[in-house]
Design an enzyme around this catalytic site. Sequence first.
Site: not given
Ligand code: SPV
Ligand code: MG
Length: 432
Positions: A89-90, A122, A125, A204
């Site tokens: 081992h080193g 070494t 490296i 979303d």
């Molecule tokens: C997201 O991060 O967009 C998800 C997870 O789909 S949740 O927000 O818990 O639905």
């Molecule tokens: Mg999502």
Amino acid sequence: MKTVYVGITGDLVHPGIVNIIHQASLHGEVLVGLLTDTAVVRYKRLPYLNYEQRRQVIESLRDVSRVVPQEEWSYIPNLRRYRPDFIIHGDDWKTGILAKERENVYRVMEELGGSVIEIPYTPGINATAFAGSLTSIGTTPDIRLKTLRRLIDAKPVVRIMEAHSGLSGLIIEHMEIPKEDGIHRFDGMWSSSLTDSASKGKPDIEAVDITTRLQDLTQILECTTKPVIYDGDTGGITEHFIFTLRTLERNGISAVIIEDKTGLKKNSLLGTDVEQHLAPVEEFCEKIQRGKKAQVTGDFMIIARLESLIAGKTVDHALERALAYVEAGADGIMIHSNEKTGGGIEEFCRRFRRQYAKIPLVLVPTTYNHLTESELARWGANIVIYANHMLRSSYPAMVQAARTILEHERSLEADKLCMSIKDILELIPGTR
Ligand code: SPV
Ligand code: MG
């Protein structure tokens, strides 16, 4: 002929490795203990090359007689198993994370009637220094894509954090915390529909299209090397899903998670407070099947996400669907819940595991956040996703800074809420 044991990762064969193997060969036949991915990830990042690739390279070295897997970070189990006359081992292991291991190796070698050879390390490296420079070199879509499956195989639980920008990706890339059982880090990133939408001021509801989401994702891909799991929402209609999947795969994304909802999708954490519709099982199975046929590599994963508990249905309902999705070809299952207790999740995991011992299981413990990763792993989870924490933590900080400036009509008071100018100028290499 005496045997000399050398334990290495062998991701990069540099002069330091060649030297230690050559020094070993002066004392006898060289037996290389090649660390498996599982052994490496306790303390270091996953090697760029997989075990087989590393074995091929190391076996072809002139001074190497034999290569055996070293399944643990510690040398001890292999020393007891192969009883070499020497281990080499080193001398860099006198300090740092290997210091304790060194003591144990000396004790065990004495017990076995062998001895330890230490050679000067070494300078300049070593593999860790190389790993640092590799991060700045980057990765390829192919290597990144394959990494998720390797991590699932190598780790008891793969830890994924949400990223919505290059900067949040960089934090995930570099954050490390030493703990008793090794170095803890995030293994990869979650491209969340919620935070991708919210950071653009949009709801979303699948209103942000793949082209737009991919622009942000590209920024993340450009400054990181870790694997990405993409939140594919419902996947859209099957004909569109196939194009989305191919785009993701081409860009080196490891997996897409699609949820079994149809029509206007709302965020799952809203549960039954909003109208949401589950997709018919056959329709969702067909989406999975057509997706699996469309992907180019064998490595890309389609993970089917169950919204049964979100929709107020039973564990039986979720389980029945999970089995149908696996039969349709899903590479993994995500079960979601918006309950504080995570009600039903544990039962689902345990019952699912009885049916399928190996199919990766993904959990998103946003509401049942009192449970630790190891508790979730005990239920059978392979991947834990922290789905929105980078955005949720940054937004309050921005609000506070904005309010403080507005209140005081200057920025002096807000300064203590902010990182220093010096720090931001040094944050990204190359800014100076
Ligand atoms: C997201 O991060 O967009 C998800 C997870 O789909 S949740 O927000 O818990 O639905
Ligand atoms: Mg999502």
